[in-house]
Design a protein around this motif. Structure first.
Motif, PDB file in Angstrom:
ATOM      1  N   THR A 312       0.852  -1.196   0.000  1.00 51.94           N
ATOM      2  CA  THR A 312       0.000   0.000   0.000  1.00 51.94           C
ATOM      3  C   THR A 312       0.879   1.235   0.000  1.00 51.94           C
ATOM      4  O   THR A 312       1.851   1.322   0.766  1.00 51.94           O
ATOM      5  N   CYS A 313       0.565   2.169  -0.856  1.00 51.99           N
ATOM      6  CA  CYS A 313       1.295   3.427  -0.943  1.00 51.99           C
ATOM      7  C   CYS A 313       0.505   4.495  -0.194  1.00 51.99           C
ATOM      8  O   CYS A 313      -0.590   4.878  -0.608  1.00 51.99           O
ATOM      9  N   SER A 314       1.045   4.947   0.938  1.00 54.73           N
ATOM     10  CA  SER A 314       0.359   5.936   1.770  1.00 54.73           C
ATOM     11  C   SER A 314       1.373   6.570   2.707  1.00 54.73           C
ATOM     12  O   SER A 314       2.488   6.059   2.882  1.00 54.73           O
ATOM     13  N   GLU A 315       1.000   7.696   3.297  1.00 58.07           N
ATOM     14  CA  GLU A 315       1.805   8.303   4.355  1.00 58.07           C
ATOM     15  C   GLU A 315       1.171   8.063   5.718  1.00 58.07           C
ATOM     16  O   GLU A 315       1.665   8.536   6.732  1.00 58.07           O
ATOM     17  N   ASP A 316       0.058   7.339   5.734  1.00 62.17           N
ATOM     18  CA  ASP A 316      -0.732   7.137   6.951  1.00 62.17           C
ATOM     19  C   ASP A 316      -0.430   5.763   7.544  1.00 62.17           C
ATOM     20  O   ASP A 316      -0.646   4.728   6.899  1.00 62.17           O
ATOM     21  N   LEU A 317       0.060   5.751   8.774  1.00 64.99           N
ATOM     22  CA  LEU A 317       0.414   4.497   9.424  1.00 64.99           C
ATOM     23  C   LEU A 317      -0.793   3.652   9.806  1.00 64.99           C
ATOM     24  O   LEU A 317      -0.635   2.510  10.245  1.00 64.99           O
ATOM     25  N   ASP A 318      -1.997   4.178   9.644  1.00 66.19           N
ATOM     26  CA  ASP A 318      -3.206   3.388   9.919  1.00 66.19           C
ATOM     27  C   ASP A 318      -3.240   2.108   9.093  1.00 66.19           C
ATOM     28  O   ASP A 318      -3.878   1.123   9.477  1.00 66.19           O
ATOM     29  N   VAL A 319      -2.551   2.106   7.956  1.00 66.81           N
ATOM     30  CA  VAL A 319      -2.541   0.940   7.081  1.00 66.81           C
ATOM     31  C   VAL A 319      -2.044  -0.297   7.840  1.00 66.81           C
ATOM     32  O   VAL A 319      -2.543  -1.413   7.632  1.00 66.81           O
ATOM     33  N   LEU A 320      -1.067  -0.129   8.731  1.00 71.40           N
ATOM     34  CA  LEU A 320      -0.476  -1.274   9.425  1.00 71.40           C
ATOM     35  C   LEU A 320      -1.438  -1.908  10.431  1.00 71.40           C
ATOM     36  O   LEU A 320      -1.668  -3.119  10.378  1.00 71.40           O
ATOM     37  N   PRO A 321      -2.024  -1.163  11.365  1.00 74.05           N
ATOM     38  CA  PRO A 321      -2.987  -1.799  12.272  1.00 74.05           C
ATOM     39  C   PRO A 321      -4.249  -2.300  11.566  1.00 74.05           C
ATOM     40  O   PRO A 321      -4.942  -3.175  12.087  1.00 74.05           O
ATOM     41  N   PHE A 322      -4.525  -1.780  10.353  1.00 80.50           N
ATOM     42  CA  PHE A 322      -5.654  -2.307   9.580  1.00 80.50           C
ATOM     43  C   PHE A 322      -5.313  -3.653   8.934  1.00 80.50           C
ATOM     44  O   PHE A 322      -6.183  -4.293   8.341  1.00 80.50           O
ATOM     45  N   GLY A 323      -4.055  -4.078   9.012  1.00 79.51           N
ATOM     46  CA  GLY A 323      -3.684  -5.391   8.498  1.00 79.51           C
ATOM     47  C   GLY A 323      -2.793  -5.380   7.281  1.00 79.51           C
ATOM     48  O   GLY A 323      -2.497  -6.442   6.722  1.00 79.51           O
ATOM     49  N   GLY A 324      -2.341  -4.208   6.852  1.00 78.43           N
ATOM     50  CA  GLY A 324      -1.460  -4.146   5.689  1.00 78.43           C
ATOM     51  C   GLY A 324      -0.114  -4.802   5.972  1.00 78.43           C
ATOM     52  O   GLY A 324       0.436  -4.681   7.066  1.00 78.43           O
ATOM     53  N   ARG A 325       0.438  -5.501   4.963  1.00 72.87           N
ATOM     54  CA  ARG A 325       1.723  -6.182   5.132  1.00 72.87           C
ATOM     55  C   ARG A 325       2.897  -5.267   4.822  1.00 72.87           C
ATOM     56  O   ARG A 325       3.932  -5.304   5.487  1.00 72.87           O
ATOM     57  N   ARG A 326       2.742  -4.449   3.791  1.00 77.98           N
ATOM     58  CA  ARG A 326       3.827  -3.540   3.394  1.00 77.98           C
ATOM     59  C   ARG A 326       3.254  -2.143   3.198  1.00 77.98           C
ATOM     60  O   ARG A 326       2.199  -1.975   2.589  1.00 77.98           O
ATOM     61  N   LEU A 327       3.998  -1.158   3.676  1.00 82.52           N
ATOM     62  CA  LEU A 327       3.602   0.241   3.532  1.00 82.52           C
ATOM     63  C   LEU A 327       4.727   0.998   2.855  1.00 82.52           C
ATOM     64  O   LEU A 327       5.857   1.044   3.361  1.00 82.52           O
ATOM     65  N   LEU A 328       4.448   1.574   1.702  1.00 83.70           N
ATOM     66  CA  LEU A 328       5.423   2.408   0.984  1.00 83.70           C
ATOM     67  C   LEU A 328       5.167   3.871   1.337  1.00 83.70           C
ATOM     68  O   LEU A 328       4.093   4.405   1.068  1.00 83.70           O
ATOM     69  N   ARG A 329       6.168   4.514   1.922  1.00 83.93           N
ATOM     70  CA  ARG A 329       6.035   5.927   2.287  1.00 83.93           C
ATOM     71  C   ARG A 329       7.026   6.764   1.475  1.00 83.93           C
ATOM     72  O   ARG A 329       7.972   6.253   0.906  1.00 83.93           O
ATOM     73  N   ASN A 330       6.773   8.073   1.478  1.00 88.77           N
ATOM     74  CA  ASN A 330       7.615   9.021   0.747  1.00 88.77           C
ATOM     75  C   ASN A 330       7.608   8.732  -0.747  1.00 88.77           C
ATOM     76  O   ASN A 330       8.581   8.974  -1.451  1.00 88.77           O
ATOM     77  N   PHE A 331       6.502   8.210  -1.239  1.00 89.68           N
ATOM     78  CA  PHE A 331       6.404   7.848  -2.650  1.00 89.68           C
ATOM     79  C   PHE A 331       6.078   9.060  -3.509  1.00 89.68           C
ATOM     80  O   PHE A 331       6.407   9.090  -4.690  1.00 89.68           O
ATOM     81  N   SER A 332       5.456  10.090  -2.922  1.00 92.48           N
ATOM     82  CA  SER A 332       5.024  11.236  -3.733  1.00 92.48           C
ATOM     83  C   SER A 332       6.182  12.078  -4.216  1.00 92.48           C
ATOM     84  O   SER A 332       6.018  12.921  -5.084  1.00 92.48           O
ATOM     85  N   SER A 333       7.390  11.856  -3.645  1.00 94.85           N
ATOM     86  CA  SER A 333       8.538  12.646  -4.072  1.00 94.85           C
ATOM     87  C   SER A 333       9.062  12.215  -5.442  1.00 94.85           C
ATOM     88  O   SER A 333       9.849  12.918  -6.055  1.00 94.85           O
ATOM     89  N   LEU A 334       8.618  11.030  -5.920  1.00 94.33           N
ATOM     90  CA  LEU A 334       8.983  10.553  -7.262  1.00 94.33           C
ATOM     91  C   LEU A 334      10.485  10.584  -7.494  1.00 94.33           C
ATOM     92  O   LEU A 334      11.011  11.414  -8.223  1.00 94.33           O
ATOM     93  N   GLY A 335      11.173   9.691  -6.847  1.00 95.37           N
ATOM     94  CA  GLY A 335      12.614   9.633  -6.971  1.00 95.37           C
ATOM     95  C   GLY A 335      13.297   9.813  -5.624  1.00 95.37           C
ATOM     96  O   GLY A 335      14.480   9.569  -5.501  1.00 95.37           O
ATOM     97  N   GLY A 336      12.544  10.235  -4.608  1.00 98.27           N
ATOM     98  CA  GLY A 336      13.081  10.337  -3.274  1.00 98.27           C
ATOM     99  C   GLY A 336      13.221   8.954  -2.658  1.00 98.27           C
ATOM    100  O   GLY A 336      12.813   7.941  -3.215  1.00 98.27           O
ATOM    101  N   GLN A 337      13.806   8.889  -1.485  1.00100.92           N
ATOM    102  CA  GLN A 337      14.046   7.611  -0.824  1.00100.92           C
ATOM    103  C   GLN A 337      12.762   7.079  -0.216  1.00100.92           C
ATOM    104  O   GLN A 337      12.182   7.696   0.662  1.00100.92           O
ATOM    105  N   MET A 338      12.318   5.889  -0.678  1.00 99.66           N
ATOM    106  CA  MET A 338      11.099   5.277  -0.134  1.00 99.66           C
ATOM    107  C   MET A 338      11.427   4.532   1.148  1.00 99.66           C
ATOM    108  O   MET A 338      12.502   3.960   1.279  1.00 99.66           O
TER     109      MET A 338
END
Length: 338
Positions: A312-338
């Motif tokens: 899941t691509c998000s900046e919101d950590l709610d994804v993890l307690p909702f059951g997400g396995r992987r969270l991709l953050r800092n994706f909106s920078s398009l080339g920044g460090q994920m």
């Protein structure tokens, strides 16, 4: 909405869960996108590369979609329902209160922009055709249209009297600053402004902010202009150049602050969200709007937990307690460090 201090907790007890993959490492993945959080960022972001800032949310979501396509990532754009989940009402109320605070800050910054115009008029009227500095850093106010072209508002209140700024402005532009009455008027304006700024700087001394830095720089501008008003003939070129550099820097910082507050005070409406949804659909990407009362983070996490997507691509950590396995953050920078 986020989970308070969850990042710190994970860093302490599960530091190995954090990685920094490159785009090539997730090539071929299917990714669910918590779309609304990125639309908010694009809409309020400082991206000035586009001629039409009113469509910066569309530019941002388009760049994000095209980046994923170029990286061979298959996105599923998940959008919040127009009717928010009940559990988000407190958070939405907090955001509305924050926007009201920003609106008050914007009013204050508009007043500062008015003062910047008056400072420029005082400087140009004091210096006339005097040239200070050398080379590209020189100032020639007789030829500087950006300063002589200042148009002041008709009404201005020094907060101690009901002086009309049109009298001050018209006399300045007519080149009559040497008149004792106008000189006293400008000096009174600088004196009152200085006293008010000194109080603000003193109150904020323990907690430096952009506001306190602007106030401190404005104090330096006022001090330099007061010297020019008293007797510009005795002010050295070096001192005059320092005053004008301070004024130029102060004006640029004020403009930047004003632009930021104007973006932050604009309401993001359902129309903006629908425009982004229509755009990604027209580009051929999958979109999904969650049912009323549900959260997009929960749907993204469910897609991940079910194996339909790889992350899941998000900046919101709610994804993890909702059951997400992987969270991709800092994706909106398009080339920044994920």
């Amino acid at each position: 909405m986020g989970v308070k201090k969850l990042t710190a907790l994970l860093e302490r007890f599960a530091p190995a869960c954090f990685t920094t993959p490159a785009a090539k490492d997730i090539r071929g993945w299917r990714v669910s996108i918590d779309s609304n959080i990125y639309i908010h960022r694009f809409f309020r972001g400082p991206d000035t590369r586009y001629a039409d800032p009113e469509r910066r949310h569309l530019h941002g979501i388009h760049r994000m979609a095209m980046f994923m396509k170029s990286a061979d990532i298959t996105p599923v754009f998940v959008f919040d329902n127009a009717e928010p989940a009940e559990c988000k009402m407190n958070e939405l109320s907090r955001r509305e209160f924050a926007r009201m605070v920003v609106s008050r800050e914007l009013d204050s910054e508009l007043e500062r922009a008015t003062r910047v115009k008056i400072y420029k008029s005082i400087a140009s009227s004091c210096l006339g055709d005097r040239r200070i500095g050398n080379g590209v850093d020189s100032f020639d106010y007789a030829k500087d249209a950006s300063l002589f072209g200042v148009s002041l508002p008709l009404d201005f209140d020094t907060r101690t009297n009901s002086t009309r700024a049109d009298e001050l402005a018209s006399a300045m532009h007519a080149g009559n600053l040497s008149q004792s009455s106008l000189r006293a008027l400008a000096a009174d304006f600088l004196l009152v402004t200085t006293a008010r700024l000194q109080g603000l700087v003193l109150n904020r001394a323990s907690k430096p902010t952009i506001e306190s830095r602007l106030s401190a720089l404005e104090l330096d501008v006022c001090a330099g202009l007061q010297q020019l008003l008293e007797d510009q003939a005795t002010v050295s070129n070096e001192d005059a150049a320092e005053t004008m550099h301070n004024l130029s820097r102060f004006s640029a910082l004020s403009d930047e602050r004003l632009s930021t507050l104007q973006r932050r005070s604009e309401p993001l409406t359902e129309r903006h969200i629908m425009e982004c949804q229509m755009l990604v659909s027209a580009l051929g990407f999958a979109t999904y709007t969650v049912s009323s009362g549900m959260e997009s983070e929960a749907v993204c996490a469910s897609l991940d937990a079910a194996g339909i997507v790889d992350a899941t691509c998000s900046e919101d950590l709610d994804v993890l307690p909702f059951g997400g396995r992987r969270l991709l953050r800092n994706f909106s920078s398009l080339g920044g460090q994920m």
